[in-house]
Design a protein around this motif. Structure first.
Motif, PDB file in Angstrom:
ATOM      1  N   ARG A   1      -5.751  10.713  -6.219  1.00  0.00           N
ATOM      2  CA  ARG A   1      -6.808  10.873  -5.228  1.00  0.00           C
ATOM      3  C   ARG A   1      -6.504  10.208  -3.893  1.00  0.00           C
ATOM      4  NH1 ARG A   1      -9.109  10.602 -10.205  1.00  0.00           N
ATOM      5  NH2 ARG A   1     -10.774  12.103 -10.703  1.00  0.00           N
ATOM      6  N   GLY A   2      -5.497   9.359  -3.838  1.00  0.00           N
ATOM      7  CA  GLY A   2      -5.149   8.713  -2.578  1.00  0.00           C
ATOM      8  C   GLY A   2      -6.221   7.811  -2.037  1.00  0.00           C
ATOM      9  N   LEU A   3      -6.978   7.133  -2.928  1.00  0.00           N
ATOM     10  CA  LEU A   3      -8.115   6.331  -2.482  1.00  0.00           C
ATOM     11  C   LEU A   3      -7.727   4.922  -2.057  1.00  0.00           C
ATOM     12  CD1 LEU A   3     -10.770   7.283  -5.203  1.00  0.00           C
ATOM     13  CD2 LEU A   3     -10.464   8.254  -2.916  1.00  0.00           C
ATOM     14  N   THR A   4      -6.556   4.451  -2.446  1.00  0.00           N
ATOM     15  CA  THR A   4      -6.212   3.059  -2.203  1.00  0.00           C
ATOM     16  C   THR A   4      -4.706   2.890  -2.148  1.00  0.00           C
ATOM     17  OG1 THR A   4      -6.562   0.785  -3.019  1.00  0.00           O
ATOM     18  CG2 THR A   4      -6.151   2.480  -4.669  1.00  0.00           C
TER      19      THR A   4
ATOM     20  N   GLN B   1      -2.924  10.254   2.015  1.00  0.00           N
ATOM     21  CA  GLN B   1      -2.394   9.075   1.345  1.00  0.00           C
ATOM     22  C   GLN B   1      -3.034   7.812   1.911  1.00  0.00           C
ATOM     23  OE1 GLN B   1      -0.422   8.728  -1.198  1.00  0.00           O
ATOM     24  NE2 GLN B   1       0.070  10.890  -1.534  1.00  0.00           N
ATOM     25  N   PRO B   2      -3.014   6.716   1.183  1.00  0.00           N
ATOM     26  CA  PRO B   2      -3.538   5.452   1.709  1.00  0.00           C
ATOM     27  C   PRO B   2      -2.841   5.069   3.002  1.00  0.00           C
ATOM     28  CG  PRO B   2      -3.034   5.280  -0.626  1.00  0.00           C
ATOM     29  CD  PRO B   2      -2.481   6.591  -0.168  1.00  0.00           C
ATOM     30  N   SER B   3      -3.583   4.393   3.860  1.00  0.00           N
ATOM     31  CA  SER B   3      -3.068   4.062   5.190  1.00  0.00           C
ATOM     32  C   SER B   3      -2.318   2.742   5.174  1.00  0.00           C
ATOM     33  CB  SER B   3      -4.214   3.995   6.197  1.00  0.00           C
ATOM     34  OG  SER B   3      -5.173   3.063   5.768  1.00  0.00           O
ATOM     35  N   GLY B   4      -1.102   2.751   4.627  1.00  0.00           N
ATOM     36  CA  GLY B   4      -0.216   1.602   4.708  1.00  0.00           C
ATOM     37  C   GLY B   4      -0.695   0.412   3.900  1.00  0.00           C
ATOM     38  N   VAL B   5      -0.230  -0.758   4.324  1.00  0.00           N
ATOM     39  CA  VAL B   5      -0.560  -1.995   3.625  1.00  0.00           C
ATOM     40  C   VAL B   5      -2.047  -2.278   3.772  1.00  0.00           C
ATOM     41  CG1 VAL B   5      -0.096  -4.459   3.529  1.00  0.00           C
ATOM     42  CG2 VAL B   5       1.752  -2.853   4.051  1.00  0.00           C
ATOM     43  N   PRO B   6      -2.718  -2.689   2.692  1.00  0.00           N
ATOM     44  CA  PRO B   6      -4.149  -2.961   2.794  1.00  0.00           C
ATOM     45  C   PRO B   6      -4.445  -4.105   3.740  1.00  0.00           C
ATOM     46  CG  PRO B   6      -3.258  -3.766   0.709  1.00  0.00           C
ATOM     47  CD  PRO B   6      -2.187  -2.947   1.360  1.00  0.00           C
ATOM     48  N   GLU B   7      -5.568  -4.011   4.431  1.00  0.00           N
ATOM     49  CA  GLU B   7      -5.954  -5.072   5.360  1.00  0.00           C
ATOM     50  C   GLU B   7      -6.322  -6.319   4.581  1.00  0.00           C
ATOM     51  OE1 GLU B   7     -10.563  -4.256   6.236  1.00  0.00           O
ATOM     52  OE2 GLU B   7      -9.249  -2.633   6.818  1.00  0.00           O
TER      53      GLU B   7
END
Length: 510
Positions: free
Chosen positions: A359-362, A503-509
């Motif tokens: 799902r590309g949620l995280t 897709q998830p946007s890179g490294v999580p904040e």
């Protein structure tokens, strides 16, 4: 750079690292390494074989993959010896002659669970140990260790406080390093100017925490999960408690919590049993006299529910937790294996597969048990786009519900067993790893054969046993849930697919 010097140059950095972490458990610890996972690595890399002094035929640099065996890597066989000092300290020792050095680790029941009504007292006491002794300030102590090629370290967590020494084993280096170490742990002076400096660094760290939604969510989660229990408050204290802590309170806590009867001495390295006994006796005699402190009581089960922290960000932090088990619980091996399949093993776990891959949620979703002296938390954590928060929470809870109902498949079980067996040698790959394991075994009163027992238990588990253990200790509808992020209109989740549209946007904040 020694830990002593690093602390002098900025306890703030250490606090920020803890602030940006998930929960500040004893994650372990130290943050204690769990069996099957690599222990925290020391700065110095260690070889496990002596240097080769004779020429040998050169082997090809590359080997065919077909020649690799599917057998797990060989692991070091540990001959753990144990005894008690005259003052009551428990000692665990492993002789290791590969390198001319030794690792010494003292573990005290002196973590924040012993703070009482003064949050931060344990951390401040531990941080102040190497700030001064008679005739030496923090700089002189640092120079003393560095001039001997020795490394001093310290840390404070929820269950425990740790002090460590790494030194060359030759008597002309070992003896002065140990003498200085014994002064630091047994006779700290707690200088007032150092105390004020460290307080200021902690207070600055609290201001940084306000900008970190993950840390804010973690603080709220532990408060909701543990209520009035000693695990509820943060190890680093609070903005209200830190300024009022006095030198007298530090001295009193040191006299009680750093007593020999409250200590576990772990020792690994180039020492004989006779030398190890003499070294442990010297360390034990340097500590204040006194018994072990009372053990941590069991917490009351919390009420399930959802709590939200409004924070201006693009993503929301999601944390779900319920009480798990204490360290040494007989179901630990089954729970560890079961969680590796659910969400503790990285890519390929059910949570990662369904939430990220389909799902590309995280960027990542993880779950894990953190057993401590009392029941530690079982936690699931992730970040996702703010408008998908509610849907992601519902999905995660449904995945847990399905897993508890179905249990793992035989294929999942066998794969995780192989992965655990393959990574397990890393837990004793270096002397620093071993001394951490010894400290954990001694502190939590585990059998000396614990590491081998754990691996044997894991490999013998069946699907039915893992399913039964997970259902015994977890309930899909019993989670304490904390979210931190903006209040925005929620949208439905995208349907699962082999190739997520976004897709998830890179490294999580952070």
């Amino acid at each position: 750079m020694s830990d002593c010097k690093a602390l002098r140059n900025g306890l703030l950095g250490l606090l920020l690292a803890a602030s940006f972490g998930l929960a500040g458990c004893d994650e372990g610890s130290t943050a204690l390494p769990q069996p099957g996972q690599p222990a925290e690595q020391d700065v110095a890399r260690e070889a496990t074989q002596p240097a080769v002094t004779t020429a040998a035929p050169e082997k090809p640099r590359l080997e065919s993959l077909s020649e690799l065996s599917d057998q797990p890597l060989a692991r070091r066989k540990l001959d753990i010896q144990s005894w008690q000092t005259a003052e009551g300290a428990k000692v665990l020792f492993v002789e290791a002659r590969e390198l001319p050095m030794f690792d010494l680790r003292l573990t005290f029941s002196a973590g924040s669970s012993q703070d009482g009504d003064i949050p931060g007292l344990a951390l401040l006491t531990n941080a102040m140990l190497n700030e001064g002794v008679a005739g030496k300030d923090v700089s002189a102590i640092a120079r003393g260790f560095e001039g001997l090629g020795a490394d001093f370290g310290n840390g404070s967590y929820r269950d425990m406080a740790v002090v460590s020494l790494r030194s060359l084993s030759a008597p002309d280096k070992r003896e002065p390093a140990l003498a200085l170490f014994n002064q630091v742990i047994g006779q700290p002076t707690f200088p007032e100017d150092s105390l004020q400096r460290i307080k200021n660094q902690l207070l600055a760290g609290f201001e940084f925490q306000k900008q970190n939604p993950g840390k804010l969510a973690s603080l709220e989660l532990f408060e909701q999960l543990y209520g009035d229990h000693p695990y509820a408050h943060p190890s680093e204290g609070t903005p209200e408690s830190i300024p009022a802590i006095s030198v007298e309170q530090l001295r009193d806590f040191h006299a009680r919590a750093y007593a020999a009867g409250n200590a576990v001495i772990a020792l690994v390295g180039d020492l004989s049993r006779e030398e190890a006994e003499a070294l442990a006796a010297e360390v034990s005699a340097a500590l204040p006299e006194g018994p072990a402190l009372p053990t941590t009581p069991s917490p009351q089960p919390p009420a399930a529910g959802k709590h939200h922290i409004d924070f201006p960000s693009n993503q929301s932090h999601l944390m779900l937790a319920q009480l798990g088990i204490p360290r040494g619980h007989p179901d630990y091996a089954a729970l560890y294996l079961g969680n590796q399949i659910l969400g503790g093993g990285g890519f390929g776990t059910r949570l990662m597969e369904e939430v990220r891959e389909k799902r590309g949620l995280t960027y990542g979703i993880y779950s894990g048990f953190s057993p401590m002296r009392a029941e530690g938390p079982f936690m699931i954590s992730m970040q996702t786009r703010a408008e998908l928060t509610d849907g992601a929470l519902e999905l995660v809870q449904q995945l847990v519900r399905d897993y508890l109902a179905e249990g793992p498949t035989e294929a999942e079980l066998e794969r995780s067993k192989r992965e655990i067996a393959g990574s397990f040698p890393l837990s004793t790959a270096s002397n620093a790893d071993i001394v951490g394991q010894l400290g954990s075994i001694g502190f939590y009163d585990l059998p000396l054969t614990y590491l081998e027992d754990f691996m044997g238990e894991v490999q013998a588990l069946t699907v039915e046993q893992v399913k039964a253990a997970m259902n015994k200790h977890l309930q899909a509808d019993a989670f304490v849930i904390v979210t931190a992020g903006p209040n925005v209109e929620q949208q439905p989740l995208p349907p699962p697919t082999d190739k997520p549209a976004e897709q998830p946007s890179g490294v999580p904040e952070h």
